[in-house]
Motif scaffolding. Structure first.
Motif, PDB file in Angstrom:
ATOM      1  N   GLY A  76      82.758 -85.864  21.393  1.00  0.00           N
ATOM      2  CA  GLY A  76      82.422 -87.216  21.588  1.00  0.00           C
ATOM      3  C   GLY A  76      82.862 -87.892  20.362  1.00  0.00           C
ATOM      4  O   GLY A  76      82.876 -89.232  20.540  1.00  0.00           O
ATOM      5  N   GLU A  77      82.634 -87.231  19.243  1.00  0.00           N
ATOM      6  CA  GLU A  77      83.066 -88.088  18.171  1.00  0.00           C
ATOM      7  C   GLU A  77      84.675 -88.166  18.007  1.00  0.00           C
ATOM      8  O   GLU A  77      85.124 -89.443  17.567  1.00  0.00           O
ATOM      9  N   LYS A  78      85.392 -87.423  18.623  1.00  0.00           N
ATOM     10  CA  LYS A  78      86.977 -87.642  18.764  1.00  0.00           C
ATOM     11  C   LYS A  78      87.028 -88.706  19.659  1.00  0.00           C
ATOM     12  O   LYS A  78      88.049 -89.434  19.532  1.00  0.00           O
ATOM     13  N   LYS A  79      86.129 -88.950  20.795  1.00  0.00           N
ATOM     14  CA  LYS A  79      86.294 -90.067  21.346  1.00  0.00           C
ATOM     15  C   LYS A  79      86.290 -91.376  20.954  1.00  0.00           C
ATOM     16  O   LYS A  79      86.810 -92.168  21.238  1.00  0.00           O
ATOM     17  N   GLN A  80      85.544 -91.543  19.834  1.00  0.00           N
ATOM     18  CA  GLN A  80      85.355 -92.639  19.215  1.00  0.00           C
ATOM     19  C   GLN A  80      86.745 -92.846  18.270  1.00  0.00           C
ATOM     20  O   GLN A  80      87.194 -94.136  18.417  1.00  0.00           O
ATOM     21  N   ILE A  81      87.268 -91.872  17.748  1.00  0.00           N
ATOM     22  CA  ILE A  81      88.475 -92.114  16.995  1.00  0.00           C
ATOM     23  C   ILE A  81      89.820 -92.581  18.014  1.00  0.00           C
ATOM     24  O   ILE A  81      90.265 -93.654  17.671  1.00  0.00           O
ATOM     25  N   ILE A  82      89.641 -92.226  19.208  1.00  0.00           N
ATOM     26  CA  ILE A  82      90.563 -92.476  20.330  1.00  0.00           C
ATOM     27  C   ILE A  82      90.403 -94.152  20.686  1.00  0.00           C
ATOM     28  O   ILE A  82      91.212 -94.757  20.792  1.00  0.00           O
ATOM     29  N   ARG A  83      89.177 -94.287  20.785  1.00  0.00           N
ATOM     30  CA  ARG A  83      88.966 -95.812  21.362  1.00  0.00           C
ATOM     31  C   ARG A  83      89.016 -96.812  20.333  1.00  0.00           C
ATOM     32  O   ARG A  83      89.650 -97.838  20.641  1.00  0.00           O
ATOM     33  N   LYS A  84      89.135 -96.204  19.100  1.00  0.00           N
ATOM     34  CA  LYS A  84      89.361 -97.420  18.048  1.00  0.00           C
ATOM     35  C   LYS A  84      90.569 -97.608  17.821  1.00  0.00           C
ATOM     36  O   LYS A  84      91.316 -98.875  17.408  1.00  0.00           O
ATOM     37  N   SER A  85      91.548 -96.730  18.168  1.00  0.00           N
ATOM     38  CA  SER A  85      92.898 -96.719  18.081  1.00  0.00           C
ATOM     39  C   SER A  85      93.650 -97.947  19.011  1.00  0.00           C
ATOM     40  O   SER A  85      94.609 -98.712  18.783  1.00  0.00           O
ATOM     41  N   GLY A  86      93.019 -98.005  20.283  1.00  0.00           N
ATOM     42  CA  GLY A  86      93.533 -99.203  21.366  1.00  0.00           C
ATOM     43  C   GLY A  86      94.694 -98.676  22.325  1.00  0.00           C
ATOM     44  O   GLY A  86      95.227 -99.688  22.882  1.00  0.00           O
ATOM     45  N   LEU A  87      95.386 -97.469  21.715  1.00  0.00           N
ATOM     46  CA  LEU A  87      96.661 -97.294  22.241  1.00  0.00           C
ATOM     47  C   LEU A  87      96.543 -95.957  23.318  1.00  0.00           C
ATOM     48  O   LEU A  87      97.335 -95.929  24.174  1.00  0.00           O
ATOM     49  N   LEU A  88      95.328 -95.155  23.321  1.00  0.00           N
ATOM     50  CA  LEU A  88      95.020 -94.069  24.090  1.00  0.00           C
ATOM     51  C   LEU A  88      93.786 -94.318  24.573  1.00  0.00           C
ATOM     52  O   LEU A  88      92.970 -94.950  24.251  1.00  0.00           O
ATOM     53  N   GLU A  89      93.671 -93.795  25.872  1.00  0.00           N
ATOM     54  CA  GLU A  89      92.551 -93.619  26.697  1.00  0.00           C
ATOM     55  C   GLU A  89      92.019 -92.395  26.701  1.00  0.00           C
ATOM     56  O   GLU A  89      92.688 -91.282  26.697  1.00  0.00           O
ATOM     57  N   TYR A  90      90.614 -92.149  26.395  1.00  0.00           N
ATOM     58  CA  TYR A  90      90.137 -90.869  26.525  1.00  0.00           C
ATOM     59  C   TYR A  90      89.322 -90.557  28.021  1.00  0.00           C
ATOM     60  O   TYR A  90      88.540 -91.369  28.407  1.00  0.00           O
ATOM     61  N   TYR A  91      89.616 -89.227  28.478  1.00  0.00           N
ATOM     62  CA  TYR A  91      89.252 -89.177  29.882  1.00  0.00           C
ATOM     63  C   TYR A  91      88.328 -87.828  29.581  1.00  0.00           C
ATOM     64  O   TYR A  91      88.523 -87.019  29.079  1.00  0.00           O
ATOM     65  N   ALA A  92      86.936 -88.078  30.038  1.00  0.00           N
ATOM     66  CA  ALA A  92      85.983 -87.229  30.025  1.00  0.00           C
ATOM     67  C   ALA A  92      86.159 -85.978  31.371  1.00  0.00           C
ATOM     68  O   ALA A  92      86.882 -86.367  31.842  1.00  0.00           O
ATOM     69  N   PRO A  93      86.021 -84.782  30.850  1.00  0.00           N
ATOM     70  CA  PRO A  93      86.256 -83.754  31.563  1.00  0.00           C
ATOM     71  C   PRO A  93      85.359 -83.824  32.894  1.00  0.00           C
ATOM     72  O   PRO A  93      84.311 -83.730  32.860  1.00  0.00           O
ATOM     73  N   GLU A  94      86.031 -84.031  34.080  1.00  0.00           N
ATOM     74  CA  GLU A  94      85.323 -83.916  35.335  1.00  0.00           C
ATOM     75  C   GLU A  94      85.791 -82.935  36.227  1.00  0.00           C
ATOM     76  O   GLU A  94      85.045 -82.037  36.817  1.00  0.00           O
ATOM     77  N   ALA A  95      86.984 -82.771  36.557  1.00  0.00           N
ATOM     78  CA  ALA A  95      87.303 -81.751  37.621  1.00  0.00           C
ATOM     79  C   ALA A  95      88.107 -80.494  36.877  1.00  0.00           C
ATOM     80  O   ALA A  95      88.515 -80.592  35.801  1.00  0.00           O
ATOM     81  N   ALA A  96      87.611 -79.408  37.773  1.00  0.00           N
ATOM     82  CA  ALA A  96      88.229 -78.247  37.117  1.00  0.00           C
ATOM     83  C   ALA A  96      89.283 -77.722  38.008  1.00  0.00           C
ATOM     84  O   ALA A  96      89.551 -78.343  39.112  1.00  0.00           O
ATOM     85  N   LEU A  97      89.894 -76.665  37.554  1.00  0.00           N
ATOM     86  CA  LEU A  97      91.399 -76.253  38.363  1.00  0.00           C
ATOM     87  C   LEU A  97      90.717 -75.891  39.748  1.00  0.00           C
ATOM     88  O   LEU A  97      91.638 -75.879  40.776  1.00  0.00           O
ATOM     89  N   LYS A  98      89.554 -75.432  39.737  1.00  0.00           N
ATOM     90  CA  LYS A  98      89.170 -75.106  41.379  1.00  0.00           C
ATOM     91  C   LYS A  98      88.928 -76.145  42.119  1.00  0.00           C
ATOM     92  O   LYS A  98      88.740 -76.011  43.596  1.00  0.00           O
ATOM     93  N   ASP A  99      88.823 -77.391  41.588  1.00  0.00           N
ATOM     94  CA  ASP A  99      88.906 -78.585  42.618  1.00  0.00           C
ATOM     95  C   ASP A  99      90.290 -79.333  42.958  1.00  0.00           C
ATOM     96  O   ASP A  99      90.217 -80.164  43.639  1.00  0.00           O
ATOM     97  N   VAL A 100      91.362 -78.283  42.433  1.00  0.00           N
ATOM     98  CA  VAL A 100      92.459 -78.829  42.841  1.00  0.00           C
ATOM     99  C   VAL A 100      93.020 -78.096  43.800  1.00  0.00           C
ATOM    100  O   VAL A 100      93.139 -76.525  43.649  1.00  0.00           O
ATOM    101  N   GLY A 101      93.569 -78.357  45.127  1.00  0.00           N
ATOM    102  CA  GLY A 101      93.702 -77.673  46.109  1.00  0.00           C
ATOM    103  C   GLY A 101      95.344 -77.219  46.048  1.00  0.00           C
ATOM    104  O   GLY A 101      96.084 -77.939  45.803  1.00  0.00           O
ATOM    105  N   GLY A 102      95.607 -75.896  46.287  1.00  0.00           N
ATOM    106  CA  GLY A 102      96.932 -75.358  46.223  1.00  0.00           C
ATOM    107  C   GLY A 102      97.391 -75.109  44.961  1.00  0.00           C
ATOM    108  O   GLY A 102      96.418 -74.838  43.853  1.00  0.00           O
TER     109      GLY A 102
END
Length: 500
Positions: free
Chosen positions: A212-238
């Motif tokens: 979460g602290e690293k997310k703050q660093i990324i947001r401040k840069s304005g060049l990269l987007e932070y994505y919270a972990p949502e899906a796992a490999l088991k949620d990817v078919g095939g």
């Protein structure tokens, strides 16, 4: 430990007149310089525009009166009158180096300090050095806390809270290693704060708090987007072959992997048909490895000012490396660098940005795992596909029968439906040539129909919706066949086919 203290000591002993340390960690820099000065028996004076020079340079006569000179000029005047064996730490001095008087004074002092045991150390969070001073100023690389520094900070925190019965501070060796590695890229103050926050919120050391602290660093840069972990490999078919390849590299960022002789993995390029799970796989990899996922939007890199685009790509790379280990996701890479092939005239800006990105891909040492996705291989510059840029290039094709069954099962399950009530084989046959994204839309469209009718989702709703969809494999049959032909001998398949 960091090599910065040793370098500062050597430069002071060698009578380098002016050092410039670029760092956000003002407190840590000051502590390091103070330690070095004590070891060399040098007197250290610190200056800032708000506090002036501390302590006074000349205790018998007092400092120069501040009534006739601005603060920055007064500081340099004090340096001029100081005795030998002194070191001056001037904080946030970079804004004043645009003044021609300050530049001239620093150049005069540089000549004087070479003949005396004196050193001026400038500190600032950014580098701002006039051309006039390039030959008189020496830059010192003061990196973020390394693993040994973070472990020392962790031990200090553990010692401070060891008697608190409400906190769970027990750490297994692997947990400790992951905790220390996840804190890499943070400043000393950020590390102390995030450890304290983790203990307050979770009553234990929690890696999610650090992310979460690293997310703050990324947001401040304005060049990269932070994505919270949502899906796992088991949620990817095939994609069994891709999953197997990734699973074998789950522990590749640990110290055991380094001691075994393995380098940190560089990344993968996912080529394939649109809507077949390339972007979803990128998100799932970060979640599987418990690493922050950063999305590089190449469109944000390009600015209107001369040199801004080149500076932005360097800044984006620096931010990614500062929060490493992490996963950097460059989606639809061929569109971002479309001007490299010469079809767009932008005075070479795209080519320079692309060259910087390529060089970093080949020479990066920070554990940043790059996942690049692309749909149109013909638009990719040939340099991108050269060996050494990626660990592997995978081709993601349209899902076959068993994979379509798995994708239906995933999407029905995500929408709280009992999968056993539906004939997945029939649905798979009805969606031959469909991509994963198109199968998801079949499920969503059928749900809308059932909801409007006021009843539960039925098999016929799914089959009817499938008949109404014209898949991309029909509309772009020639392009897909051409892509398959190109990938057959040049890439590694992400899925195992029945006929293989």
């Amino acid at each position: 430990m960091s090599s910065a203290p040793h370098e500062i000591e050597v430069l002071i002993r060698a009578k380098y007149p002016i050092l410039y340390i670029v760092s956000w960690e003002e407190r840590r820099v000051a502590e390091t310089v103070a330690t070095v000065c004590r070891g060399l028996n040098r007197t250290l004076h610190t200056w800032s525009i708000t506090q002036g020079m501390r302590p006074p340079v000349n205790r018998s006569t007092g400092p120069v009166k501040p009534t006739t000179l601005p603060g920055e000029l007064e500081a340099l005047a004090l340096v001029h009158e100081a005795p030998e064996s002194t070191v001056f730490l001037l904080r946030d001095f970079h804004p004043y180096m645009k003044d021609y008087r300050v530049i001239r004074l620093l150049r005069d002092l540089a000549q004087q300090l070479r003949d005396k045991r004196q050193t001026i150390i400038l500190t600032a969070p950014t580098l701002s050095l006039p051309n006039d001073l390039e030959k008189d100023v020496t830059l010192v690389d003061f990196g973020l806390p390394e693993q040994a520094d973070i472990e020392a900070t962790l031990d200090k925190v553990l010692e401070a809270v060891k008697d608190n019965p409400n906190l769970d501070t027990k750490l297994e060796p692997l947990q400790r290693e992951l905790l220390v590695k996840s804190a890499q890229g943070l400043t000393q103050d950020e590390i102390e704060s995030v450890f304290a926050r983790s203990l307050v919120e979770s009553r234990k050391f929690d890696i999610d708090s650090i992310l979460g602290e690293k997310k703050q660093i990324i947001r401040k840069s304005g060049l990269l987007e932070y994505y919270a972990p949502e899906a796992a490999l088991k949620d990817v078919g095939g994609l069994e072959l891709l999953k197997g390849w990734l699973d074998k590299r789950t522990k590749s960022f640990t110290d055991d992997a380094r001691q075994f002789g393995l380098p940190a993995p560089k990344g993968v390029l996912l080529l394939g048909v649109q809507g077949c799970g390339k972007s979803l796989a990128a998100k799932a990899i970060a979640a599987q490895w418990n690493l922050p996922l950063l999305r590089l939007d190449v469109g944000r890199i390009f600015g209107s000012l001369v040199g801004q685009s080149e500076e932005n790509i360097r800044k984006a790379i620096k931010v990614a490396e500062s929060v490493a280990p992490c996963v950097l996701w460059a989606d639809e890479l061929e569109k971002g660098f479309a001007g490299v092939s010469g079809g767009v005239s932008d005075s070479g800006t795209t080519s320079r940005v692309f060259a910087t990105f390529l060089t970093w891909m080949s020479e990066k040492t920070a554990p940043v795992f790059l996942i690049a996705t692309a749909n149109d291989v013909s638009a990719l510059p040939p340099e991108m596909l050269r060996k050494g840029r990626f660990d592997e290039i995978f081709f993601v094709d349209l899902p076959d029968g068993p994979e379509r069954e798995q994708i239906f099962s995933i999407h029905l399950g995500k929408r709280k439906r009992d999968v056993s009530k539906y004939n997945l084989k029939t649905l798979s046959k009805a969606t031959d040539g469909f991509s994963g994204a198109e199968i998801e839309q079949v499920v969503v469209g059928a749900l809308f129909v059932a909801f409007d009718a006021g009843r539960e989702l039925q098999q016929k709703d799914l089959l009817t919706e499938a008949k109404n969809v014209v898949p991309l494999s029909v509309m772009m049959a020639e392009e897909i066949d051409e892509l398959r032909s190109w990938a057959k001998l040049r890439t590694r398949p992400a899925s195992k086919r029945d006929d293989e």
